[in-house]
Design a protein around this motif. Sequence first.
Motif, PDB file in Angstrom:
ATOM      1  N   ARG B  12       0.810  -1.213   0.000  1.00 35.00           N
ATOM      2  CA  ARG B  12       0.000   0.000   0.000  1.00 35.00           C
ATOM      3  C   ARG B  12       0.846   1.267   0.000  1.00 35.00           C
ATOM      4  O   ARG B  12       0.369   2.325  -0.308  1.00 35.00           O
ATOM      5  N   GLN B  15       2.177   2.532  -4.046  1.00 33.36           N
ATOM      6  CA  GLN B  15       1.479   3.369  -5.022  1.00 33.36           C
ATOM      7  C   GLN B  15       2.116   4.734  -5.093  1.00 33.36           C
ATOM      8  O   GLN B  15       2.331   5.294  -6.142  1.00 33.36           O
ATOM      9  N   ARG B  16       2.449   5.293  -3.920  1.00 31.86           N
ATOM     10  CA  ARG B  16       3.035   6.607  -3.899  1.00 31.86           C
ATOM     11  C   ARG B  16       4.402   6.579  -4.569  1.00 31.86           C
ATOM     12  O   ARG B  16       4.734   7.450  -5.347  1.00 31.86           O
ATOM     13  N   PHE B  42       2.400   3.687 -23.409  1.00 34.63           N
ATOM     14  CA  PHE B  42       2.088   4.665 -24.444  1.00 34.63           C
ATOM     15  C   PHE B  42       2.946   5.916 -24.330  1.00 34.63           C
ATOM     16  O   PHE B  42       2.849   6.803 -25.165  1.00 34.63           O
ATOM     17  N   PHE B 229      -8.095  -2.430 -20.584  1.00 34.08           N
ATOM     18  CA  PHE B 229      -7.930  -1.045 -20.148  1.00 34.08           C
ATOM     19  C   PHE B 229      -8.893  -0.659 -19.045  1.00 34.08           C
ATOM     20  O   PHE B 229      -8.695   0.339 -18.379  1.00 34.08           O
ATOM     21  N   THR B 230      -9.941  -1.468 -18.866  1.00 31.75           N
ATOM     22  CA  THR B 230     -10.906  -1.153 -17.821  1.00 31.75           C
ATOM     23  C   THR B 230     -10.628  -1.968 -16.568  1.00 31.75           C
ATOM     24  O   THR B 230     -10.380  -1.423 -15.498  1.00 31.75           O
ATOM     25  N   VAL B 231     -10.653  -3.292 -16.718  1.00 24.23           N
ATOM     26  CA  VAL B 231     -10.612  -4.145 -15.535  1.00 24.23           C
ATOM     27  C   VAL B 231      -9.207  -4.281 -14.956  1.00 24.23           C
ATOM     28  O   VAL B 231      -9.031  -4.234 -13.737  1.00 24.23           O
ATOM     29  N   LEU B 234      -7.907  -1.585 -12.671  1.00 30.81           N
ATOM     30  CA  LEU B 234      -8.684  -1.600 -11.426  1.00 30.81           C
ATOM     31  C   LEU B 234      -8.283  -2.764 -10.543  1.00 30.81           C
ATOM     32  O   LEU B 234      -8.177  -2.626  -9.326  1.00 30.81           O
ATOM     33  N   LEU B 235      -8.050  -3.933 -11.154  1.00 26.93           N
ATOM     34  CA  LEU B 235      -7.582  -5.066 -10.359  1.00 26.93           C
ATOM     35  C   LEU B 235      -6.240  -4.735  -9.718  1.00 26.93           C
ATOM     36  O   LEU B 235      -5.974  -5.095  -8.575  1.00 26.93           O
ATOM     37  N   THR B 237      -5.282  -1.772  -8.828  1.00 27.57           N
ATOM     38  CA  THR B 237      -5.574  -0.862  -7.721  1.00 27.57           C
ATOM     39  C   THR B 237      -6.068  -1.636  -6.508  1.00 27.57           C
ATOM     40  O   THR B 237      -5.626  -1.411  -5.388  1.00 27.57           O
ATOM     41  N   ILE B 238      -7.000  -2.548  -6.763  1.00 29.14           N
ATOM     42  CA  ILE B 238      -7.647  -3.243  -5.645  1.00 29.14           C
ATOM     43  C   ILE B 238      -6.708  -4.247  -5.002  1.00 29.14           C
ATOM     44  O   ILE B 238      -6.541  -4.270  -3.786  1.00 29.14           O
ATOM     45  N   LEU B 239      -6.083  -5.111  -5.826  1.00 27.24           N
ATOM     46  CA  LEU B 239      -5.290  -6.190  -5.244  1.00 27.24           C
ATOM     47  C   LEU B 239      -3.911  -5.740  -4.814  1.00 27.24           C
ATOM     48  O   LEU B 239      -3.378  -6.217  -3.823  1.00 27.24           O
ATOM     49  N   ALA B 240      -3.303  -4.853  -5.595  1.00 27.50           N
ATOM     50  CA  ALA B 240      -1.918  -4.517  -5.312  1.00 27.50           C
ATOM     51  C   ALA B 240      -1.734  -3.061  -4.903  1.00 27.50           C
ATOM     52  O   ALA B 240      -0.620  -2.673  -4.581  1.00 27.50           O
ATOM     53  N   GLY B 241      -2.776  -2.260  -4.927  1.00 25.98           N
ATOM     54  CA  GLY B 241      -2.645  -0.852  -4.567  1.00 25.98           C
ATOM     55  C   GLY B 241      -1.779  -0.089  -5.549  1.00 25.98           C
ATOM     56  O   GLY B 241      -1.135   0.885  -5.191  1.00 25.98           O
ATOM     57  N   ARG B 243      -2.069   1.180  -9.546  1.00 23.76           N
ATOM     58  CA  ARG B 243      -2.741   1.240 -10.839  1.00 23.76           C
ATOM     59  C   ARG B 243      -1.736   1.443 -11.961  1.00 23.76           C
ATOM     60  O   ARG B 243      -1.832   0.847 -13.025  1.00 23.76           O
TER      61      ARG B 243
END
Lengths: 299, 298
Positions: B12, B15-16, B42, B229-231, B234-235, B237-241, B243
């Motif tokens: 957690r 991410q920073r 990109f 590009f969508t899921v 987000l996964l 973000t949620i699982l590993a913090g 994105r």
Amino acid sequence: MRTHSRVLFSLMSPACGSCRGIHGWGRVSNNTAVALGSSSSPRSLSYSINRKLHSAHSSTRPQPSYPGHIPLTPFENTFLAAGSALMSLIDTRRADMVAACGETTAGSTLVKLRDIVLESPEGRRILKERPRINSQTLDMEKLRSLPENTFGRAYIGWLDACKVTPDSREPVHYIDDPELAYVMQRYRETHDFYHALFGFKVSALPELALKAFEFTNLGFPMTALSLGASLRLKSPQRARLWTEFVPWALRCGSHARCLLTVYWEERWEQDLDEMKRELGVWDPPAGITIPQPSRIASF
Amino acid sequence: MQQAARSIRVPRKLQRSTCRLFHNNSSLGSSNTSGRTTSFGFKTVPEESKESLVKGVFDSVASKYDLMNDASSLGVHRLWKDSLIDTLKPGRKGPLRCIDVAGGTGDIALRILDHARENYADRETTVEIVDINAQMLKEGFTRFKKTMYHNTPQVSFHEANAQELPPSQFKDDSYDLYTITFGIRNCTSIPAVLREAYRVLKPGATFACLEFSKVNNPLLSTLYDQYSFTVIPLLGTILAGDRDSYQYLVESIRKFPSQPEFAQMIRDAGFSTGGDFDGGAWTDLWGGIASIHTGVKV
């Protein structure tokens, strides 16, 4: 060959840069039509079409409205709401997931709160000046030098007792409007002040009691959802939460004025008891607060 | 790269650190001595910086790498890796000396050793796992401790750059099998990696690469893009913090050459491949979402 390629392209246009999701079937953007014309041999046509369409993906998301903003589609918002709620339950120390849950489930709460804040003169000053709370903006030494029963002294005493810093708050990512994003950020940063006001410790039980208070006082759906985490508490603690602290939180939270309208940074020298009377709050039942120096210890 | 070093902490916090790595791209411009640029997802970055940016990504994802693989591919990556091993059948013609590059967490190495052992009673096959990222190697080492190959000569771990394998340690003409799985697209120079692969392989030996590739079916491609590009971010973000790392990973897939282009690059390095069609120089898996490219050193 041109007709053939146009047909091929219109089948693939959902992935083109000018539209998001499976909308816009048949829309052909100008630049991609030009790109089509420049593709080489028939065999590599489909490969180069794929390449150009995929490279448009970076522009399918709208521009961020503020640093750190990640615009989400409705589907992504729902997905993240569900996922972050689940993850917060599984790993309660994931503060970033609690934050994401709050943002994705906020809905119209932030609009209502912003309007309430606008109705009070103190709140209007907050929205105008947009103060931030972190170790750069707070003068810790000055707070430490304040007299014992002031709010500022209580806050710094709480930071020291619980060994936390004001820097640990996750920035807002998923609120689209910048002003509402600030209101959310303000809520997150002032959360510690609510801790200090009551003297709540940072373990699970006091946090949940505070969330119940925030639900009645502010209205975020996430605060109500977070009470689901009480399943992770041990049985006696859970019983105490629901029989003692939640009733206190519901009564006190609805009686108090909206705490987002409080300009805490102007009130460091205010006497703590007088502040509580002014805001309309009273102390919670004993057992989850840090020992206050001016009170009798209640272990 | 102090940011990269700081990112070896609990997920957690990462991410920073990774965000700082990404947002500081402008400061990297000052180290652009050669003026050559390459893609990082990109974004366009100076060639010199790509390696450290990728290092930052993998330092960040290492601890949750296997979990994220399972979550984002819904476990299908296991089928693809099994497919690769079934194609290669390591151990069928005797013990092999294998090198698994960018093999960090050890998925392929473990499958090679298990296949040789279970099907051919082969305990002489060895795999040298090479990865540029120490965190990923650490995860692999930990996973191998749970297997029977730990502390045996059958597996060893080496921190090295696939583009410049130290010749003293990785001699010319010394390996029977070179595998690189979901790693080559993160390398700055694919031709350099292919040249090194050619150098270290024995004549007659096999080069195999399992990598995400181009989906040609337009409907599948659309669904796949939406999902990627969508899921997947987000996964992440949620699982590993985190994105940004997963955004980079899905973007890097799009920047990778198509199947015929990559096959040509393999031939340019000196390998002999099958024809330029599915089933020849490459085998598409799941419509081209992943693809196995093989070549033989002649």
